[in-house]
Scaffold this motif. Structure first.
Motif, PDB file in Angstrom:
ATOM      1  N   GLN A   1       0.839  -1.202   0.000  1.00 30.05           N
ATOM      2  CA  GLN A   1       0.000   0.000   0.000  1.00 30.05           C
ATOM      3  C   GLN A   1       0.873   1.252   0.000  1.00 30.05           C
ATOM      4  OE1 GLN A   1      -2.279  -1.153   3.561  1.00 30.05           O
ATOM      5  NE2 GLN A   1      -4.143  -0.793   2.399  1.00 30.05           N
ATOM      6  N   ALA A   2       1.866   1.263   0.892  1.00 24.05           N
ATOM      7  CA  ALA A   2       2.773   2.405   0.969  1.00 24.05           C
ATOM      8  C   ALA A   2       3.614   2.529  -0.298  1.00 24.05           C
ATOM      9  CB  ALA A   2       3.677   2.272   2.189  1.00 24.05           C
ATOM     10  N   THR A   3       3.939   1.389  -0.915  1.00 21.28           N
ATOM     11  CA  THR A   3       4.738   1.404  -2.143  1.00 21.28           C
ATOM     12  C   THR A   3       4.008   2.109  -3.272  1.00 21.28           C
ATOM     13  OG1 THR A   3       5.978  -0.612  -1.617  1.00 21.28           O
ATOM     14  CG2 THR A   3       5.764  -0.053  -3.946  1.00 21.28           C
ATOM     15  N   GLU A   4       2.712   1.835  -3.416  1.00 16.91           N
ATOM     16  CA  GLU A   4       1.957   2.477  -4.491  1.00 16.91           C
ATOM     17  C   GLU A   4       1.826   3.983  -4.240  1.00 16.91           C
ATOM     18  OE1 GLU A   4       0.733   1.111  -7.577  1.00 16.91           O
ATOM     19  OE2 GLU A   4       2.362  -0.123  -6.815  1.00 16.91           O
ATOM     20  N   LYS A   5       1.710   4.382  -2.973  1.00 13.89           N
ATOM     21  CA  LYS A   5       1.714   5.818  -2.655  1.00 13.89           C
ATOM     22  C   LYS A   5       3.085   6.421  -2.963  1.00 13.89           C
ATOM     23  CE  LYS A   5      -2.501   5.908  -1.028  1.00 13.89           C
ATOM     24  NZ  LYS A   5      -3.589   6.586  -1.773  1.00 13.89           N
ATOM     25  N   TYR A   6       4.120   5.669  -2.646  1.00 15.21           N
ATOM     26  CA  TYR A   6       5.496   6.098  -2.946  1.00 15.21           C
ATOM     27  C   TYR A   6       5.671   6.266  -4.456  1.00 15.21           C
ATOM     28  CZ  TYR A   6      10.530   5.372  -3.770  1.00 15.21           C
ATOM     29  OH  TYR A   6      11.825   5.475  -4.220  1.00 15.21           O
TER      30      TYR A   6
ATOM     31  N   LYS B   1      10.099   5.647   4.097  1.00 13.72           N
ATOM     32  CA  LYS B   1      10.328   5.191   5.463  1.00 13.72           C
ATOM     33  C   LYS B   1       9.255   4.192   5.899  1.00 13.72           C
ATOM     34  CE  LYS B   1      12.741   9.336   7.132  1.00 13.72           C
ATOM     35  NZ  LYS B   1      12.647  10.524   8.021  1.00 13.72           N
ATOM     36  N   GLN B   2       8.003   4.453   5.483  1.00 12.76           N
ATOM     37  CA  GLN B   2       6.919   3.528   5.827  1.00 12.76           C
ATOM     38  C   GLN B   2       7.161   2.154   5.221  1.00 12.76           C
ATOM     39  OE1 GLN B   2       2.960   4.968   4.970  1.00 12.76           O
ATOM     40  NE2 GLN B   2       3.358   6.969   5.871  1.00 12.76           N
ATOM     41  N   VAL B   3       7.531   2.138   3.949  1.00 14.31           N
ATOM     42  CA  VAL B   3       7.790   0.868   3.270  1.00 14.31           C
ATOM     43  C   VAL B   3       8.930   0.136   3.966  1.00 14.31           C
ATOM     44  CG1 VAL B   3       8.540  -0.225   1.138  1.00 14.31           C
ATOM     45  CG2 VAL B   3       6.960   1.703   1.041  1.00 14.31           C
ATOM     46  N   GLN B   4      10.031   0.835   4.185  1.00 14.39           N
ATOM     47  CA  GLN B   4      11.203   0.205   4.787  1.00 14.39           C
ATOM     48  C   GLN B   4      10.906  -0.291   6.202  1.00 14.39           C
ATOM     49  OE1 GLN B   4      13.948   3.473   4.272  1.00 14.39           O
ATOM     50  NE2 GLN B   4      14.835   2.574   2.422  1.00 14.39           N
ATOM     51  N   GLY B   5      10.086   0.473   6.941  1.00 15.80           N
ATOM     52  CA  GLY B   5       9.729   0.058   8.292  1.00 15.80           C
ATOM     53  C   GLY B   5       8.930  -1.235   8.306  1.00 15.80           C
ATOM     54  N   LYS B   6       7.945  -1.343   7.417  1.00 16.92           N
ATOM     55  CA  LYS B   6       7.130  -2.559   7.337  1.00 16.92           C
ATOM     56  C   LYS B   6       7.980  -3.757   6.906  1.00 16.92           C
ATOM     57  CE  LYS B   6       3.260  -0.553   8.428  1.00 16.92           C
ATOM     58  NZ  LYS B   6       2.622  -0.815   9.739  1.00 16.92           N
ATOM     59  N   LEU B   7       8.865  -3.538   5.947  1.00 16.64           N
ATOM     60  CA  LEU B   7       9.706  -4.628   5.464  1.00 16.64           C
ATOM     61  C   LEU B   7      10.678  -5.088   6.545  1.00 16.64           C
ATOM     62  CD1 LEU B   7      10.515  -3.493   1.804  1.00 16.64           C
ATOM     63  CD2 LEU B   7       8.739  -5.058   2.608  1.00 16.64           C
ATOM     64  N   ALA B   8      11.215  -4.138   7.307  1.00 15.80           N
ATOM     65  CA  ALA B   8      12.143  -4.491   8.382  1.00 15.80           C
ATOM     66  C   ALA B   8      11.429  -5.294   9.465  1.00 15.80           C
ATOM     67  CB  ALA B   8      12.761  -3.229   8.976  1.00 15.80           C
ATOM     68  N   GLU B   9      10.184  -4.890   9.777  1.00 17.43           N
ATOM     69  CA  GLU B   9       9.400  -5.608  10.781  1.00 17.43           C
ATOM     70  C   GLU B   9       9.095  -7.031  10.317  1.00 17.43           C
ATOM     71  OE1 GLU B   9       5.280  -4.834  13.365  1.00 17.43           O
ATOM     72  OE2 GLU B   9       6.021  -3.302  11.974  1.00 17.43           O
TER      73      GLU B   9
ATOM     74  N   ASP C   1       7.970  -3.994  -9.131  1.00 18.60           N
ATOM     75  CA  ASP C   1       6.888  -4.135  -8.169  1.00 18.60           C
ATOM     76  C   ASP C   1       5.635  -4.409  -8.997  1.00 18.60           C
ATOM     77  OD1 ASP C   1       5.945  -1.659  -9.108  1.00 18.60           O
ATOM     78  OD2 ASP C   1       6.680  -0.542  -7.381  1.00 18.60           O
ATOM     79  N   CYS C   2       4.462  -4.487  -8.366  1.00 17.14           N
ATOM     80  CA  CYS C   2       3.283  -4.979  -9.104  1.00 17.14           C
ATOM     81  C   CYS C   2       2.921  -4.100 -10.294  1.00 17.14           C
ATOM     82  CB  CYS C   2       2.103  -5.172  -8.161  1.00 17.14           C
ATOM     83  SG  CYS C   2       1.351  -3.659  -7.519  1.00 17.14           S
ATOM     84  N   SER C   3       2.766  -2.798 -10.062  1.00 17.27           N
ATOM     85  CA  SER C   3       2.386  -1.916 -11.166  1.00 17.27           C
ATOM     86  C   SER C   3       3.566  -1.624 -12.084  1.00 17.27           C
ATOM     87  CB  SER C   3       1.806  -0.604 -10.621  1.00 17.27           C
ATOM     88  OG  SER C   3       2.724   0.032  -9.752  1.00 17.27           O
ATOM     89  N   GLY C   4       4.781  -1.803 -11.548  1.00 18.84           N
ATOM     90  CA  GLY C   4       5.961  -1.662 -12.394  1.00 18.84           C
ATOM     91  C   GLY C   4       5.993  -2.729 -13.467  1.00 18.84           C
ATOM     92  N   LEU C   5       5.589  -3.959 -13.112  1.00 19.87           N
ATOM     93  CA  LEU C   5       5.558  -5.055 -14.087  1.00 19.87           C
ATOM     94  C   LEU C   5       4.495  -4.808 -15.145  1.00 19.87           C
ATOM     95  CD1 LEU C   5       6.379  -7.925 -15.030  1.00 19.87           C
ATOM     96  CD2 LEU C   5       4.578  -8.806 -13.512  1.00 19.87           C
ATOM     97  N   THR C   6       3.290  -4.423 -14.743  1.00 22.85           N
ATOM     98  CA  THR C   6       2.215  -4.252 -15.717  1.00 22.85           C
ATOM     99  C   THR C   6       2.494  -3.086 -16.662  1.00 22.85           C
ATOM    100  OG1 THR C   6       1.002  -3.002 -14.019  1.00 22.85           O
ATOM    101  CG2 THR C   6       0.408  -5.311 -14.310  1.00 22.85           C
ATOM    102  N   SER C   7       3.032  -1.974 -16.133  1.00 21.24           N
ATOM    103  CA  SER C   7       3.335  -0.831 -17.011  1.00 21.24           C
ATOM    104  C   SER C   7       4.476  -1.173 -17.960  1.00 21.24           C
ATOM    105  CB  SER C   7       3.665   0.417 -16.185  1.00 21.24           C
ATOM    106  OG  SER C   7       4.768   0.195 -15.335  1.00 21.24           O
ATOM    107  N   TRP C   8       5.468  -1.918 -17.463  1.00 22.83           N
ATOM    108  CA  TRP C   8       6.581  -2.334 -18.328  1.00 22.83           C
ATOM    109  C   TRP C   8       6.090  -3.280 -19.420  1.00 22.83           C
ATOM    110  CZ3 TRP C   8       8.604  -7.086 -19.588  1.00 22.83           C
ATOM    111  CH2 TRP C   8       9.820  -7.091 -20.284  1.00 22.83           C
ATOM    112  N   ALA C   9       5.255  -4.252 -19.038  1.00 31.06           N
ATOM    113  CA  ALA C   9       4.772  -5.249 -19.997  1.00 31.06           C
ATOM    114  C   ALA C   9       3.998  -4.590 -21.136  1.00 31.06           C
ATOM    115  CB  ALA C   9       3.900  -6.280 -19.281  1.00 31.06           C
ATOM    116  N   TYR C  10       3.121  -3.648 -20.801  1.00 34.35           N
ATOM    117  CA  TYR C  10       2.350  -2.979 -21.859  1.00 34.35           C
ATOM    118  C   TYR C  10       3.226  -2.062 -22.696  1.00 34.35           C
ATOM    119  CZ  TYR C  10      -2.346  -4.746 -21.356  1.00 34.35           C
ATOM    120  OH  TYR C  10      -3.444  -5.562 -21.411  1.00 34.35           O
ATOM    121  N   ALA C  11       4.262  -1.500 -22.087  1.00 37.73           N
ATOM    122  CA  ALA C  11       5.192  -0.671 -22.871  1.00 37.73           C
ATOM    123  C   ALA C  11       5.881  -1.521 -23.941  1.00 37.73           C
ATOM    124  CB  ALA C  11       6.229  -0.033 -21.956  1.00 37.73           C
TER     125      ALA C  11
END
Length: 351
Positions: free
Chosen positions: A59-64, A181-189, A263-273
């Motif tokens: 969730q935080a990644t997509e906001k990032y 920071k939010q993403v990294q915090g969740k991943l570290a936890e 990441d998830c949307s990175g794959l879909t945008s790359w694939a369609y490109a």
């Protein structure tokens, strides 16, 4: 002579004290028992907690990703405006030089017009707003002064726009840092929880994920509508799907858009490109393009499929109720059943 006194009975106060002390001892024992370290969470409990943390990280990644995209857009816009300002300043300097030459010619021929002299010694804007000023100028002078005035106003607008966008850029950079920071915090936890598992438990989790991925791949490729990995499917959705298939096994990395990680949307945008189609960067933005499909039975291979109420996860439909996607940190691009994503299927989009 022996004494016949009766032994002393404990006083009521002493009994009360003893009873209170005993009760306190029992309470302390109970507290000590409660304070004892709780049992180590099981492998399944750790997996459940880690999956939840990964969902929050995504969730935080997509906001990032959205903040990063906005930052890049603002930087381009600011650069364009700054280039326009630089060119505009050059044009303004040329106009002033031209007007200066006109003034010099007037001086040589008998003196500078008073209104023109006033302009050359201060800002002309207020002065030019008076109609009587233009009446005192020759047509050539009035035209030159009008061009300068227009150019000054244009430059002022460009500079104001650049200033506003620079403030927006600063705020966006702050947001970007907070989301990171939010993403990294969740991943570290999540990593801390995974580190609490034994080597055997980690191996069991990996084996379970591998079996699930292989089962999903078999299910997807058994669908007669799904293009085999070795072929180049027709149509842009099929072409995008084939491009994504070529990245099976590529690691998930938050904020990544390929070609060596996604990441998830990175794959879909790359694939369609790769199929010659430009789609937005984030899952939320991708959800607002094309034609929406709400029935899973009507999905076709290569359609975008979205999950969770806030649309923070996206993949490509692979047929037979399976998707091809970049799931989360610690995984790779792979097939997976739509029923095991962890969140509800919301709708598909046909690009």
């Amino acid at each position: 002579m022996a004494s016949h006194r009766r032994p002393r009975q404990p006083s009521r106060a002493r009994v009360t004290v003893l009873t209170t002390a005993a009760a306190a001892a029992v309470a302390i024992s109970a507290q000590a028992a409660n304070a004892a370290p709780s049992a180590k969470p099981s492998k399944d409990e750790v997996k459940s907690k880690v999956d939840k943390l990964y969902e929050q990280a995504e969730q935080a990644t997509e906001k990032y990703n959205g903040a990063k995209e906005k930052q890049e857009k603002l930087q381009k816009e600011i650069s364009t405006i700054q280039d326009n300002v630089a060119r505009g300043q050059q044009d303004l300097n040329k106009l002033r030089d031209s007007l200066g030459s006109l003034a010099a010619g007037q001086y040589r021929s008998g003196g500078i017009d008073a209104s023109l002299q006033l302009f050359l010694s201060s800002h002309p804007d207020d002065y030019l707003d008076k109609a009587s000023t233009l009446d005192q100028l020759s047509g050539q002078q009035a035209d030159a002064l009008k061009k300068i005035q227009d150019k000054q106003r244009e430059l002022a607008q460009d500079r104001a726009e650049a200033t506003a966008k620079l403030k927006d850029l600063a705020a966006t950079r702050t947001e970007l840092g907070n989301k990171k920071k939010q993403v990294q915090g969740k991943l570290a936890e999540a990593q801390k929880l995974l580190n609490s598992l034994t080597a055997q438990e980690k191996a069991q989790l990996a084996a379970e994920q591998s079996r699930a991925s292989r089962a999903s791949e078999r299910a997807a490729l058994s669908d007669p509508t799904a293009p085999p990995a070795s072929s180049h499917a027709s149509g842009r959705a099929g072409a995008a799907f084939s491009a994504a298939q070529s990245k099976i096994g590529t690691p998930y990395v938050y904020g990544a858009t390929g070609p060596s990680s996604f990441d998830c949307s990175g794959l879909t945008s790359w694939a369609y490109a790769q199929a010659g189609v430009s789609i937005p960067r984030t899952s939320e933005a991708q959800a607002n393009i094309g034609t929406r499909i709400y029935s899973q039975s009507q999905l076709q291979v290569g359609d975008l499929v979205f999950f969770f109420n806030d649309i923070h996860h996206v993949g490509l439909y692979a047929g037979n109720g399976q998707i091809l996607h970049a799931p989360r940190t610690g995984t790779v691009v792979r097939y997976e059943s739509m029923s095991t994503i962890g969140g509800p299927f919301m709708f598909g989009v046909r690009v």
